[in-house]
Each structure stands twice: as structure tokens, then as C-alpha cells.
Design an enzyme around this catalytic site. Structure first.
Site, PDB file in Angstrom:
ATOM      1  CB  CYS A 131      -0.955  -0.003   1.225  1.00 20.32           C
ATOM      2  SG  CYS A 131      -0.219   0.088   2.612  1.00 20.32           S
ATOM      3  CB  CYS A 151      -3.264   1.515   7.322  1.00 20.35           C
ATOM      4  SG  CYS A 151      -2.958   3.087   8.416  1.00 20.35           S
ATOM      5  NE  ARG A 152      -4.337   1.494   2.020  1.00 17.72           N
ATOM      6  CZ  ARG A 152      -4.296   2.084   0.876  1.00 17.72           C
ATOM      7  NH1 ARG A 152      -5.651   1.984   0.007  1.00 17.72           N
ATOM      8  NH2 ARG A 152      -3.390   2.941   0.754  1.00 17.72           N
ATOM      9  CB  SER A 153       0.487  -3.266   2.765  1.00 21.27           C
ATOM     10  OG  SER A 153       1.419  -2.357   3.416  1.00 21.27           O
ATOM     11  CG  ASP A 177      -4.865   5.535   3.389  1.00 20.14           C
ATOM     12  OD1 ASP A 177      -4.654   4.784   4.531  1.00 20.14           O
ATOM     13  OD2 ASP A 177      -3.820   6.061   2.978  1.00 20.14           O
TER      14      ASP A 177
END
Ligand SMILES: *[C@@H]1O[C@H](CO)[C@@H](O)[C@H](O)[C@H]1NC(C)=O
Ligand SMILES: *[C@@H]1O[C@H](CO)[C@@H](O)[C@H](O)[C@H]1NC(C)=O
Length: 164
Positions: free
Chosen positions: A19, A24-26, A136
Site C-alpha cells: 500500500c 495500515c492496509r498492507s 486508505d
């Protein structure tokens, strides 16, 4: 270097979740996928990591809201953010990212390496519920992190089934 040795040893398949900032996301996707392959007793078949398009957060642990979201689901993470390298494109089988901006950046970077092996895809392309983009959650709240978690869970399950 450690990672490359890892891939050679455990060998058969590898995936890198990507990301923008790798906080956060990855790292959520990485931790969720690691949990899935561990529960399925196939973790020896997989090399798993995550990284960022940007260099903004290099060395930092995941966002505290990502950590507590994972903890709510019984998952821990010891990841430290890193930026994607040229070698990653030559090493990983799959590079799975979160949104169109990630995808553009990754395709541009991959065009600069000669020996790109990785299949670069949106993680959301595996979602049975067809939510293509994983937004995100950085400027959102805990429920946005929970949405990311649920998307990652659905997609990682489907990805693992497809690549089994
Ligand atoms: C994984 O291994 C554990 C312990 O041997 C076993 O209890 C479990 O059923 C296995 N899970 C799967 C999905 O094969
Ligand atoms: C998070 O923010 C959304 C609006 O962006 C709001 O509807 C929701 O109630 C908030 N959730 C929590 C847990 O604060």
C-alpha cells in the site's frame, strides 16, 4: 537478504502486499494472510511480506489502530515498514496492492526493472463481494479499519484458495 534466503528455502510461493505507507492496509493484509496459511498448515509453502510504495514510514511499526484491529481478531504483527525494492519485482510471485494509485506506481516501477517476475494485481480483484478498492483508513476511524480487515480477510481467503 534474509527474505531472499527465506524464499529459496521455503520455496514454492511468495506474495508481497503493498500500500502507500505500509502502516495500515498492507500490514493488515500480510498478518491476515499469515494467519490463514498457518491455520491451514501450509505456512511452509509461503514466503509472505508487505511493503510501501513510498518511503514515508520506513522502520515504523503499523498504525496503532491497525494493531488493535488485528488484536481484536486474535492476530498479532511484528512488521516494520519498508519500501518496495527492485529485487522484490524479481523475487515475488505476486504483488497485491490496494488501490489504483498503488497499481499505477507499481506498474511504473516494474517497467524500470528488467527481470520482473511478479504478477501485479489489486488484492480486491479476489473479493467475492466485488469491492475492488481497499480504501486508505488513515484519516478514518476504527470502523474504517474494521472494513479494511474484512476486505483483506475475504480477498486473502479467495487468493489462497486460488493459489492452493
Ligand atoms: C492443522 O494441523 C492441526 C494440528 O495438527 C490440526 O488439528 C488441524 O486440523 C489442521 N488443519 C487443517 C486445515 O488441516
Ligand atoms: C466512523 O466514522 C463514520 C463517518 O465517517 C461514522 O458514521 C461512524 O459512526 C464512525 N464510527 C465509529 C466507531 O466511530
Amino acid at each position: 537478504q534474509g527474505l531472499h534466503r527465506n524464499i529459496a528455502e521455503v520455496g514454492s510461493k511468495s506474495v508481497l502486499f503493498v500500500c502507500l505507507g505500509n502502516i495500515c492496509r498492507s500490514p493488515i493484509a500480510e498478518a491476515v494472510f499469515r494467519k490463514l496459511v498457518t491455520d491451514e498448515n501450509v505456512s511452509d509453502n509461503w514466503a509472505i511480506d508487505s511493503s510501501a510504495v513510498s518511503d514515508w514510514n520506513v522502520g515504523r511499526p503499523p498504525d496503532s489502530r491497525a494493531v488493535s484491529c488485528l488484536r481484536n481478531h486474535g492476530i498479532s504483527t511484528a512488521h516494520k515498514a519498508r519500501q518496495i525494492t527492485r529485487e522484490d519485482f524479481a523475487t515475488f510471485d505476486y504483488i497485491l496492492c490496494m488501490d489504483e494509485s498503488n497499481l499505477r506506481d507499481l506498474n511504473r516501477k516494474s517497467n524500470q526493472v528488467k527481470n520482473c517476475k511478479a504478477k501485479i494485481e489489486l488484492l480486491g480483484s479476489y473479493d467475492p463481494q466485488k469491492q475492488l478498492i481497499i480504501e486508505d483508513p488513515y484519516y478514518g476511524n476504527d470502523s474504517d479499519f474494521e472494513v479494511v480487515y474484512q476486505q483483506c480477510l475475504r480477498c486473502c481467503k479467495a487468493f489462497l484458495e486460488k493459489t492452493h
